[in-house]
Design an enzyme around this catalytic site. Structure first.
Site, PDB file in Angstrom:
ATOM      1  N   ILE A 102       0.853  -1.185   0.000  1.00 43.49           N
ATOM      2  CA  ILE A 102       0.000   0.000   0.000  1.00 43.49           C
ATOM      3  C   ILE A 102       0.893   1.240   0.000  1.00 43.49           C
ATOM      4  O   ILE A 102       1.687   1.436   0.927  1.00 43.49           O
ATOM      5  CB  ILE A 102      -0.915  -0.007   1.234  1.00 43.49           C
ATOM      6  CG1 ILE A 102      -1.804  -1.250   1.197  1.00 43.49           C
ATOM      7  CG2 ILE A 102      -1.752   1.269   1.290  1.00 43.49           C
ATOM      8  CD1 ILE A 102      -2.540  -1.507   2.477  1.00 43.49           C
ATOM      9  N   ASN A 112      -9.965  -3.213   6.187  1.00 43.02           N
ATOM     10  CA  ASN A 112     -10.157  -4.660   6.110  1.00 43.02           C
ATOM     11  C   ASN A 112     -11.064  -5.071   7.261  1.00 43.02           C
ATOM     12  O   ASN A 112     -11.145  -4.372   8.277  1.00 43.02           O
ATOM     13  CB  ASN A 112      -8.814  -5.383   6.226  1.00 43.02           C
ATOM     14  CG  ASN A 112      -8.960  -6.899   6.097  1.00 43.02           C
ATOM     15  OD1 ASN A 112      -9.632  -7.375   5.185  1.00 43.02           O
ATOM     16  ND2 ASN A 112      -8.349  -7.638   6.988  1.00 43.02           N
ATOM     17  N   HIS A 114     -11.639  -8.412   9.772  1.00 43.39           N
ATOM     18  CA  HIS A 114     -11.011  -9.661  10.200  1.00 43.39           C
ATOM     19  C   HIS A 114     -11.971 -10.400  11.125  1.00 43.39           C
ATOM     20  O   HIS A 114     -12.588  -9.772  11.999  1.00 43.39           O
ATOM     21  CB  HIS A 114      -9.695  -9.349  10.924  1.00 43.39           C
ATOM     22  CG  HIS A 114      -8.933 -10.562  11.317  1.00 43.39           C
ATOM     23  ND1 HIS A 114      -8.197 -11.302  10.414  1.00 43.39           N
ATOM     24  CD2 HIS A 114      -8.795 -11.190  12.514  1.00 43.39           C
ATOM     25  CE1 HIS A 114      -7.629 -12.325  11.041  1.00 43.39           C
ATOM     26  NE2 HIS A 114      -7.986 -12.275  12.309  1.00 43.39           N
TER      27      HIS A 114
END
Length: 221
Positions: A102, A112, A114
């Site tokens: 990134i 994200n 998780h």
């Protein structure tokens, strides 16, 4: 009129998280706040691509060639080129299993989700049922999901929000995964909404959620 936040969604499999984001854009938490500008898949033949096409969203397959010199950087450059091309404001990793680098200008603009309460049960190789199997093997009494900003270390970025579920004595990885996914379907749209409203401010490892009406300055593209 508020400008819609443009999402780039990264998928590697069935696309359930993409499906959930699209649903919330149509009728839920994200209506009038966000749009999916592009979907990038790490491999062909997955349901996530079909979901994107059915929703009229441009979908691209970008595959990494592990044997090629500099393959990680070349792969990452190809990813970023597609995101830039679609003027993406926020990248949402949705069951995306390919490592990419990134660039600095995207830090604070990649999220994200998780399927555990980070920092527990995270790191390289910890995804999907592996996580739930580990939670059960350790005798945990609670589990849950974590939405976090992504940096270039697995599951290490600042935490945006978490939702918890009980772990029951009779649980299997399958039914624990189903219970956690119910919370993922709430948590990810909520985190995207907070970003779209400009209410997330990152200070080191801490993400501050600002009160409604007190937007933080968004990092320019």
């Amino acid at each position: 009129m508020r400008k819609l936040v443009r999402l780039g969604v990264l998928v590697s499999g069935g696309g359930r998280t993409l499906e959930n984001i699209l649903k919330h854009i149509r009728t839920g938490t994200l209506k009038g706040l966000a749009e999916v500008a592009v979907v990038i898949a790490s491999r062909p033949g997955i349901r996530g691509i079909e979901i994107a096409k059915a929703a009229g969203v441009p979908a691209h397959i970008i595959r990494r060639n592990p044997g090629a010199p500099g393959s990680v950087q070349a792969y990452s450059d190809a990813m970023v080129a597609r995101l830039d091309e679609r003027n993406v404001d926020l990248v949402c990793m949705a069951g995306f299993l390919s490592y990419w680098v990134i660039p600095e200008r995207y830090l604070g603009r990649v999220m994200n989700i998780h399927p555990a309460l980070l920092p527990a049960f995270g790191g390289e190789g910890m995804y999907g049922h592996r996580v739930h199997e580990a939670v059960l093997a350790h005798g945990c009494k609670v589990s849950g999901c974590t939405v976090h900003f992504v940096n270039n270390t697995y599951d290490d970025g600042p935490i945006v929000l978490q939702r918890a579920v009980p772990v029951r004595a009779e649980d299997t990885p399958d039914n624990l995964a189903a219970r956690v996914f119910e919370q993922e379907c709430i948590a990810y749209p909520e985190a995207i909404r907070l970003f779209a409203e400009g209410r997330l401010r990152i200070e080191g490892r801490i993400v501050h959620v600002l009160p409604s009406g007190k937007a933080a300055k968004r990092t320019p593209r």
